[in-house]
Design a protein around this motif. Structure first.
Motif, PDB file in Angstrom:
ATOM      1  N   LEU A 163     -14.909  36.135 -42.259  1.00  0.00           N
ATOM      2  CA  LEU A 163     -15.478  37.470 -42.085  1.00  0.00           C
ATOM      3  C   LEU A 163     -14.604  38.526 -42.743  1.00  0.00           C
ATOM      4  N   ILE A 164     -13.292  38.403 -42.573  1.00  0.00           N
ATOM      5  CA  ILE A 164     -12.376  39.365 -43.192  1.00  0.00           C
ATOM      6  C   ILE A 164     -12.461  39.277 -44.708  1.00  0.00           C
ATOM      7  N   ALA A 165     -12.498  38.028 -45.215  1.00  0.00           N
ATOM      8  CA  ALA A 165     -12.555  37.844 -46.667  1.00  0.00           C
ATOM      9  C   ALA A 165     -13.845  38.392 -47.254  1.00  0.00           C
ATOM     10  N   ALA A 166     -14.974  38.211 -46.522  1.00  0.00           N
ATOM     11  CA  ALA A 166     -16.274  38.620 -47.054  1.00  0.00           C
ATOM     12  C   ALA A 166     -16.665  40.037 -46.679  1.00  0.00           C
ATOM     13  N   SER A 167     -15.888  40.683 -45.830  1.00  0.00           N
ATOM     14  CA  SER A 167     -16.260  42.020 -45.353  1.00  0.00           C
ATOM     15  C   SER A 167     -16.277  43.037 -46.490  1.00  0.00           C
ATOM     16  N   PRO A 168     -17.314  43.903 -46.540  1.00  0.00           N
ATOM     17  CA  PRO A 168     -17.311  44.984 -47.536  1.00  0.00           C
ATOM     18  C   PRO A 168     -16.336  46.099 -47.182  1.00  0.00           C
ATOM     19  N   THR A 169     -15.853  46.082 -45.946  1.00  0.00           N
ATOM     20  CA  THR A 169     -14.848  47.056 -45.508  1.00  0.00           C
ATOM     21  C   THR A 169     -13.459  46.531 -45.871  1.00  0.00           C
ATOM     22  N   GLY A 170     -12.639  47.383 -46.438  1.00  0.00           N
ATOM     23  CA  GLY A 170     -11.271  46.992 -46.744  1.00  0.00           C
ATOM     24  C   GLY A 170     -10.467  46.817 -45.466  1.00  0.00           C
ATOM     25  N   ILE A 171      -9.765  45.704 -45.327  1.00  0.00           N
ATOM     26  CA  ILE A 171      -8.965  45.419 -44.130  1.00  0.00           C
ATOM     27  C   ILE A 171      -7.555  45.050 -44.563  1.00  0.00           C
ATOM     28  N   LEU A 172      -6.579  45.749 -43.976  1.00  0.00           N
ATOM     29  CA  LEU A 172      -5.171  45.463 -44.251  1.00  0.00           C
ATOM     30  C   LEU A 172      -4.425  45.413 -42.928  1.00  0.00           C
ATOM     31  N   LEU A 173      -3.482  44.465 -42.805  1.00  0.00           N
ATOM     32  CA  LEU A 173      -2.644  44.333 -41.615  1.00  0.00           C
ATOM     33  C   LEU A 173      -1.194  44.597 -42.004  1.00  0.00           C
ATOM     34  N   TYR A 174      -0.521  45.392 -41.168  1.00  0.00           N
ATOM     35  CA  TYR A 174       0.878  45.729 -41.410  1.00  0.00           C
ATOM     36  C   TYR A 174       1.695  45.444 -40.160  1.00  0.00           C
ATOM     37  N   ARG A 175       2.927  44.972 -40.355  1.00  0.00           N
ATOM     38  CA  ARG A 175       3.850  44.825 -39.232  1.00  0.00           C
ATOM     39  C   ARG A 175       4.362  46.200 -38.841  1.00  0.00           C
ATOM     40  N   ALA A 176       4.289  46.504 -37.552  1.00  0.00           N
ATOM     41  CA  ALA A 176       4.753  47.808 -37.099  1.00  0.00           C
ATOM     42  C   ALA A 176       6.266  47.933 -37.233  1.00  0.00           C
ATOM     43  N   ALA A 177       6.978  46.817 -37.080  1.00  0.00           N
ATOM     44  CA  ALA A 177       8.439  46.872 -37.068  1.00  0.00           C
ATOM     45  C   ALA A 177       9.016  47.359 -38.393  1.00  0.00           C
ATOM     46  N   ASP A 178       8.515  46.791 -39.515  1.00  0.00           N
ATOM     47  CA  ASP A 178       9.102  47.150 -40.809  1.00  0.00           C
ATOM     48  C   ASP A 178       8.090  47.750 -41.789  1.00  0.00           C
ATOM     49  N   GLY A 179       6.812  47.837 -41.402  1.00  0.00           N
ATOM     50  CA  GLY A 179       5.805  48.464 -42.266  1.00  0.00           C
ATOM     51  C   GLY A 179       5.263  47.578 -43.369  1.00  0.00           C
ATOM     52  N   ALA A 180       5.648  46.308 -43.404  1.00  0.00           N
ATOM     53  CA  ALA A 180       5.232  45.418 -44.488  1.00  0.00           C
ATOM     54  C   ALA A 180       3.791  44.982 -44.311  1.00  0.00           C
ATOM     55  N   THR A 225       2.596  43.259 -51.331  1.00  0.00           N
ATOM     56  CA  THR A 225       3.989  43.650 -51.588  1.00  0.00           C
ATOM     57  C   THR A 225       4.290  45.067 -51.108  1.00  0.00           C
ATOM     58  N   GLN A 226       3.267  45.779 -50.606  1.00  0.00           N
ATOM     59  CA  GLN A 226       3.454  47.190 -50.267  1.00  0.00           C
ATOM     60  C   GLN A 226       3.935  47.380 -48.837  1.00  0.00           C
ATOM     61  N   ASN A 227       4.518  48.542 -48.598  1.00  0.00           N
ATOM     62  CA  ASN A 227       4.993  48.950 -47.277  1.00  0.00           C
ATOM     63  C   ASN A 227       4.420  50.331 -46.998  1.00  0.00           C
ATOM     64  N   PHE A 228       3.663  50.466 -45.899  1.00  0.00           N
ATOM     65  CA  PHE A 228       2.957  51.731 -45.689  1.00  0.00           C
ATOM     66  C   PHE A 228       3.913  52.896 -45.433  1.00  0.00           C
ATOM     67  N   ARG A 229       5.110  52.613 -44.950  1.00  0.00           N
ATOM     68  CA  ARG A 229       6.055  53.701 -44.699  1.00  0.00           C
ATOM     69  C   ARG A 229       6.721  54.185 -45.984  1.00  0.00           C
ATOM     70  N   ARG A 230       6.601  53.418 -47.067  1.00  0.00           N
ATOM     71  CA  ARG A 230       7.186  53.837 -48.347  1.00  0.00           C
ATOM     72  C   ARG A 230       6.106  54.148 -49.388  1.00  0.00           C
TER      73      ARG A 230
END
Length: 520
Positions: free
Chosen positions: A163-180, A201-206
């Protein structure tokens, strides 16, 4: 005597040895009794299997397979496997392993006598070490509930992944501890213009785009409050795409670790369509308003024009019949006033599109050059003409089109003011209909692949959106002197010529009018 003593000692040793044997035998019996009780009451199914035949089984083994234990002695294990292929496969794995290594353990699916399947955790060990021909002791536990639950969890996980792979909605998961970033689906890659690997490879805090668009603040707020946060963001992604996004942040915990989920819906196309729809709606309202004003102005002008002609005829008749005297001067003045009034009604008729038009084939460049010769360059101002050679001819009323051009140039000169500047007049052949953003169609362009265009541009004061909204209304003017019929009359003339009018203006940025004429 000595013989008697030796015999006595020998008898005592014999009795002691007998007592030891008796105690050992009693201990053995007690141990066997305990083992029998343990085997009989064990929660595990236990069986002695030799040559794939059950030699002995405890009650729990029979209970698990749905048959009394006493009926299992000598029975083959083949009927308790799913099918013959499963029985053969277990022979190559389970029995072969225990014969080779002396022990086996694993999860196996069996079948009860009623045909119902179940999962069992099976542990086996040789009865006599190094002698597989003596068979093995097998212990079995029914773990169907646990295995079924695990399989359901695995199925649910696979379904969620699909479902995540086929979803038309963009879905991203990040670790709260380091933002990865720990997960990204294909929709997220498509929306942002990158790849799944690059997103991982991205970090949402950076992420600079997150900080500038307010996404970072919303992400931190979601983690701080453990509550969902939403934001409509306009940003340029890390991969250079300009986007309008509907973003939802959902914090949750997984295996003791805090995770931040970002769900992204791309609103860019929808927002663009909504703006286009709003623009078309505004254009439609403006067109209907102008049509209504045109009908009213045309009707009023036509009626007044008839009255003026009647008054003018009577005044001229009075001049002919009246004796020469003091009446001539006031009548002449009245006739001049009537001429001005008639010109005013003629402009109103032009706005309504009901004025007389003398149609002819025209060379636009020559028309522009002839018209510009009659216009003076005020001090500090300059009129620049850039004409494209070899333009196709157009059809129209030369006097009316010259009037339109004159009015646009005079408006441009007035917009420049005393500071001076340049009014640029340009002709060109355009093969694309739409005007570039952020321009506005006052009247839609002619249908067809090409149009002969006449544009008048200045870098003067420009018009605010409020002024542009009313600029083509009859009698609206921002000038101290004037009737406010110049642009409205020009629009009426262009409508009768089936010409489009496009305007690009902003306060302090100047104005460009561009007229699209159909090719004759």
């Amino acid at each position: 005597m000595w013989r008697f003593l030796r015999q006595a000692r020998s008898d005592r040793r014999y009795r002691e040895a007998a007592q030891v044997r008796e105690r050992a035998w009693e201990e053995l019996l007690r141990s066997l009794h305990v083992q029998t009780l343990v085997l009989a009451n064990s929660g595990l199914g236990i069986a002695h299997i030799k040559d794939r035949l059950i030699q002995w089984a405890n009650p729990r083994w029979g209970e698990i397979f749905g048959v009394p234990a006493e009926r299992l002695a000598g029975a083959s294990m083949a009927p308790f496997h799913r099918d013959a292929a499963a029985f053969a496969a277990f022979g190559r794995t389970g029995y072969a392993t225990i014969e080779r290594e002396g022990r086996f353990k694993g999860e196996i699916q069996f079948r009860r006598v009623d045909g119902s399947p179940f999962w069992a955790y099976l542990v086996g060990s040789l009865l006599v070490s190094g002698r597989p021909e003596e068979g093995a002791i097998w212990c079995l536990e029914d773990v169907s509930d646990r295995v079924d639950a695990q399989m359901e969890r695995d199925d649910a996980l696979r379904l969620n992944q699909k479902l995540i792979a086929a979803s038309p909605t963009g879905i991203l998961l990040y670790r709260a501890a380091d933002g990865a970033c720990i997960l990204a689906n294909q929709a997220a890659a498509r929306i942002t213009g990158g790849s799944i690997e690059a997103l991982r490879t991205q970090n949402f805090r950076r992420n600079t785009a997150w900080a500038e668009s307010g996404l970072l603040a919303k992400a931190e707020a979601a983690l701080a409050t453990s509550a969902e946060q939403r934001l409509d963001a306009v940003l340029t992604t890390s991969f250079g795409l300009g986007k309008e996004l509907d973003c939802t942040f959902v914090p949750f915990a997984s295996r003791g670790e805090r995770i931040l989920m970002l769900m992204v819906a791309d609103l860019t196309e929808r927002a663009h369509l909504m703006r286009e729809l709003a623009q078309k709606n505004d254009d439609l309202i403006r067109a209907r308003k102008m049509e209504s004003l045109g009908l009213m102005a045309g009707g009023v002008a036509h009626d007044f024009n008839n009255l003026f002609q009647a008054v003018q005829g009577n005044l001229e008749l009075a001049l002919l019949k009246a004796p020469d005297g003091g009446i001539k001067a006031p009548v002449d003045r009245a006739l001049k006033i009537l001429d001005k009034a008639s010109l005013l009604t003629h402009r109103m008729l032009e706005y309504s599109g009901r004025s007389f038009r003398h149609s002819e084939i025209l060379a636009l460049n020559k028309l522009v050059q002839d018209c510009l010769r009659s216009l003076a360059d005020p001090g500090g101002q300059r009129i620049e003409f850039l004409g494209q050679a070899g333009l196709p001819e157009i059809e129209g009323d030369g006097k009316q089109l010259a009037q339109v051009l004159t009015g646009l140039v005079l408006n441009a000169q007035e917009s420049l003011g005393p500071c001076g500047g340049t009014v640029q007049v340009r002709t060109e052949l355009r093969r694309d209909d739409p005007g570039p953003a952020p321009g506005l169609w006052i009247h839609p362009p002619p249908e067809g692949a090409a149009a002969v265009c006449l544009s008048v541009s200045d870098n003067g004061s420009g018009m605010s959106p409020e002024v542009l909204e009313r600029a083509f209304d009859p009698f609206f003017t921002t000038h101290r002197h004037g009737r406010g019929l110049g642009l409205s009359a020009a629009l009426g003339i262009l409508r009768t010529h089936n010409a489009g009018l496009w305007v690009d203006t902003a306060a302090g940025r100047g104005t460009t009018f561009r007229i699209h004429f159909p090719v004759a």
